[in-house]
Design a protein around this motif. Structure first.
Motif, PDB file in Angstrom:
ATOM      1  N   ILE A  46      19.772  57.491  16.715  1.00 30.05           N
ATOM      2  CA  ILE A  46      20.954  57.165  17.522  1.00 30.05           C
ATOM      3  C   ILE A  46      20.913  57.904  18.856  1.00 30.05           C
ATOM      4  O   ILE A  46      21.127  57.328  19.922  1.00 30.05           O
ATOM      5  N   ILE A  54      24.541  52.699  12.132  1.00 31.09           N
ATOM      6  CA  ILE A  54      24.271  52.636  13.572  1.00 31.09           C
ATOM      7  C   ILE A  54      22.784  52.841  13.845  1.00 31.09           C
ATOM      8  O   ILE A  54      22.211  52.217  14.741  1.00 31.09           O
ATOM      9  N   TYR A  94      30.847  55.156  18.243  1.00 33.93           N
ATOM     10  CA  TYR A  94      30.347  55.892  17.084  1.00 33.93           C
ATOM     11  C   TYR A  94      30.088  57.357  17.423  1.00 33.93           C
ATOM     12  O   TYR A  94      29.088  57.935  17.002  1.00 33.93           O
ATOM     13  N   GLY A 105      22.581  49.397  14.977  1.00 28.01           N
ATOM     14  CA  GLY A 105      23.418  49.652  16.150  1.00 28.01           C
ATOM     15  C   GLY A 105      23.164  48.694  17.299  1.00 28.01           C
ATOM     16  O   GLY A 105      24.107  48.199  17.927  1.00 28.01           O
ATOM     17  N   ASP A 111      26.035  46.352  18.675  1.00 29.25           N
ATOM     18  CA  ASP A 111      26.439  46.459  20.080  1.00 29.25           C
ATOM     19  C   ASP A 111      26.455  45.076  20.734  1.00 29.25           C
ATOM     20  O   ASP A 111      27.357  44.743  21.503  1.00 29.25           O
ATOM     21  N   LYS A 166      26.321  56.882  10.332  1.00 27.17           N
ATOM     22  CA  LYS A 166      25.036  57.086  11.030  1.00 27.17           C
ATOM     23  C   LYS A 166      23.959  56.133  10.533  1.00 27.17           C
ATOM     24  O   LYS A 166      23.132  55.671  11.295  1.00 27.17           O
TER      25      LYS A 166
END
Lengths: 417, 417
Positions: A199, A100, A120, A104, A108, A97
């Motif tokens: 997230i 990301i 994820y 993230g 990506d 976590k």
């Protein structure tokens, strides 16, 4: 054609992923490598002999494994490994976590640029399919609101306190049960939940938030008496992670809040996680279940692997950078502990009135001594910053036995139409 | 490259799908055709002028639309249209539970054979992403148990009755609110929920069930007094759709059941839907939200379209034919209404003992006349068929004022490890 999977990190979750892959043998998913430091002491009898055990990430990178499962955690070196794997065209599944939340968007982009996928599902609320549910099942809505119980440790502590236990005792229990770390700050001070909220906000609200922009408040200031007063307001207390688009603004905050007992968020017990998603068209949807633990988190990882094996790539929903404000307009609960003398309520009322804040109700339970008398004031909707200014005015009052505690009250809202 | 979408059926859901597509303009999804009978009277100002309106399915089939959204409902001609579209290599998105329950396995096969995809996220629990959640987020678990509130009409009726309303009055309200049909049998007798249970069993339990094999029971036999007695057992009553693998067997049933008030299933109110999924590894996961209505169902359709536009195909999880039994081993609630005289309880106990069924408790509320006296017997876990045999023995007893009502009691279970 199967995907060939390398697991990085053979701890609780990693070994559970391997176990499920060996038990269920999902079609198209082949475990080929297990990476761990000092891998010799990790070797397990039940893992097929075809699996290569290694201590070298470079060996994994050079191998024919085309998907890495990153379960090492932390930013470094895990982030570097995920990046290098994606750059080599390998897809990555991670439950990290922190990584990301912070990187993230960039990861990506790297994945897309190299024809790889990054999944994820395990990074938020482990065993509850919130991320795939949002990406595949709610992409057709315009989500305007997220409310979640995203940290099982806090929920365990607060739901035990609701039943009458003391914070220090419950924390000790949580530590001995393995729910909390020796230094519990990451959980109780809200940092863990905040990473998860970042997230979820990206996927649900399509907003890229900077982790440190979201205000967090600790649950350590909650005392048994707060549950008693919350009960008089037909509420309980939970650590709530909340994000909402209102007009063009994005409001987000993490911390203990009063939650009405008739809200699903009040029903969560123990280490359970829960996410409530409010959509413009579909109304409220609630997901709940086991948010952590080896097996539930491993289910999320294996599910991502199965999705990959079926040739499904990422659902890249466009998101954009957003400024965060913590300025929800909400009712507040303020608990004072005072050395009683006449005139205190008048001083409080005056300080609040100076910020145009109206008192809604005042509660005082009998049975406390004059030297340390707890009572509660609730106020009509105001921003937290206005309340802070009002409380600052009385912060040096000699009748305060301890600093006042203010909590937002989560009110049930009509779904936006 | 966009997918080109033809909507078949411009009713409540169809127009809501078009509305969301026009509002949100999801990337890669282009609305090109709207098909409806007597389409002239359906034409809407707000639909872009580039959209072709037609009364001819053949025109849709011959067009460049490569995805059809079937919202006509029923088996015929909707099923034929979906089949012909798939055979022409067009993908299909449908909310047609009847069609997918009866012909889903075959249509999935046709889709695969023609390189097309078939999505039906809207067929069960409209706005709640249960199907994508199961396919993408729980594929890595071995689901052993499903419990659902899958029919909003029944839930509206039973949750209103819980608050003291009478069945007939609530049904009338439900009809005037548009929640129930003039002939409510499809809902109240369990057929609607059964079709949905078949679809969920296929995805979650990987079991292909024949719709008519699942026993259904009506909610129309539930009276106000049953909620009073259920309350004494700390339960309420809900229409529950339930399927479970136990050993090699598959148990499934749909009908009113006693549900403990501390179960999430008891918390559902109004037309809400809820699905509880029990997995071997991940434990229990609960999904809840608005199961029906134009907008929530349209969200599921649009989400499927977005998934298709991202190039994600079907997650084909292997399923296999399974025989169904309704023989759950559960505690039961039996409500008798009798013309009171001595010896009745003895006769009941004797009939139950003849089938090795043990009485657990007996409840009798004061305040009823001797001619029509309701009381309740609960029994320890037994199969429904053994109970039926026992009750058959006393079915002609002259002291019965009406036939006894037996309901299964849904007990909280430890998640299977």
């Amino acid at each position: 054609m199967s995907i060939k999977v390398a697991i990085l990190g053979f701890g609780t979750v990693g070994s559970s992923v391997a176990r499920i892959l060996c038990d269920l043998k999902p079609q198209g998913v082949e475990l080929t490598h297990i990476f761990n430091r000092s891998v010799a002491r990790k070797r397990a009898e039940w893992v097929p002999s075809t699996v290569t055990w290694t201590e070298s990430f470079d060996e994994v990178l050079a191998s024919d494994a085309n998907v890495i499962v990153e379960l090492v955690g932390g930013l470094d070196p895990a982030g570097e490994w995920v990046r290098r794997a994606l750059e080599a065209g390998k897809s990555a599944v991670t439950g990290n976590k922190k990584l990301i939340a912070q990187h993230g968007v960039e990861l990506d982009r790297i994945a897309r640029a190299h024809g790889a996928s990054l999944f994820y599902g395990a990074a938020v609320a482990g065993g509850i399919p919130v991320i795939p549910g949002l990406q595949h099942g709610l992409a057709g809505d315009q989500v305007t609101r997220l409310e979640g119980i995203l940290n099982g440790t806090c929920n365990y502590i607060l739901s035990r306190m609701e039943e009458g236990a003391q914070f220090a005792d419950v924390l000790k229990d949580a530590q001995s049960l393995g729910y909390a770390e020796a230094n519990p700050s990451e959980d109780v001070d809200g940092y863990d939940a905040r990473a998860k909220l970042v997230i979820l906000s990206r996927i649900a609200l399509r907003a890229d938030l900077a982790v440190e922009d979201i205000p967090v408040r600790t649950i350590t200031s909650i005392a048994a008496i707060d549950f008693e007063y919350a009960g008089e307001l037909s509420c309980t207390i939970r650590q709530i992670s909340r994000a909402e688009t209102r007009g063009g603004a994005l409001l987000a905050t993490v911390g203990p809040m009063l939650v009405p007992k008739n809200s699903p968020l009040a029903w969560s017990r123990g280490t359970e996680n829960m996410v409530l998603v409010g959509g413009k068209y579909g109304g409220d949807v609630v997901f709940s279940g086991h948010g952590a633990g080896g097996h539930p988190t491993a289910v999320a990882v294996v599910s991502d692997l199965i999705t990959l094996a079926h040739g499904s790539g990422n659902i890249d929903l466009p998101s954009r950078k957003a400024e965060v404000s913590g300025e929800f307009l909400l009712r507040h609960y303020i608990r004072f502990v005072v050395k009683d003398r006449p005139g205190i309520v008048g001083e409080i009322a005056g300080a609040l009135a100076g910020e145009q804040i109206n008192i809604h109700a005042l509660f005082q339970r009998p049975g406390f001594g004059k030297d340390s008398l707890p009572f509660v004031v609730t106020v009509e909707p105001c921003t937290n910053s206005a309340l802070k200014r009002a409380l600052a005015k009385i912060s040096s009052a000699e009748w305060l036995a301890e600093p006042p505690l203010d909590l937002q009250i989560l009110e049930p809202e009509e779904p936006l139409k």
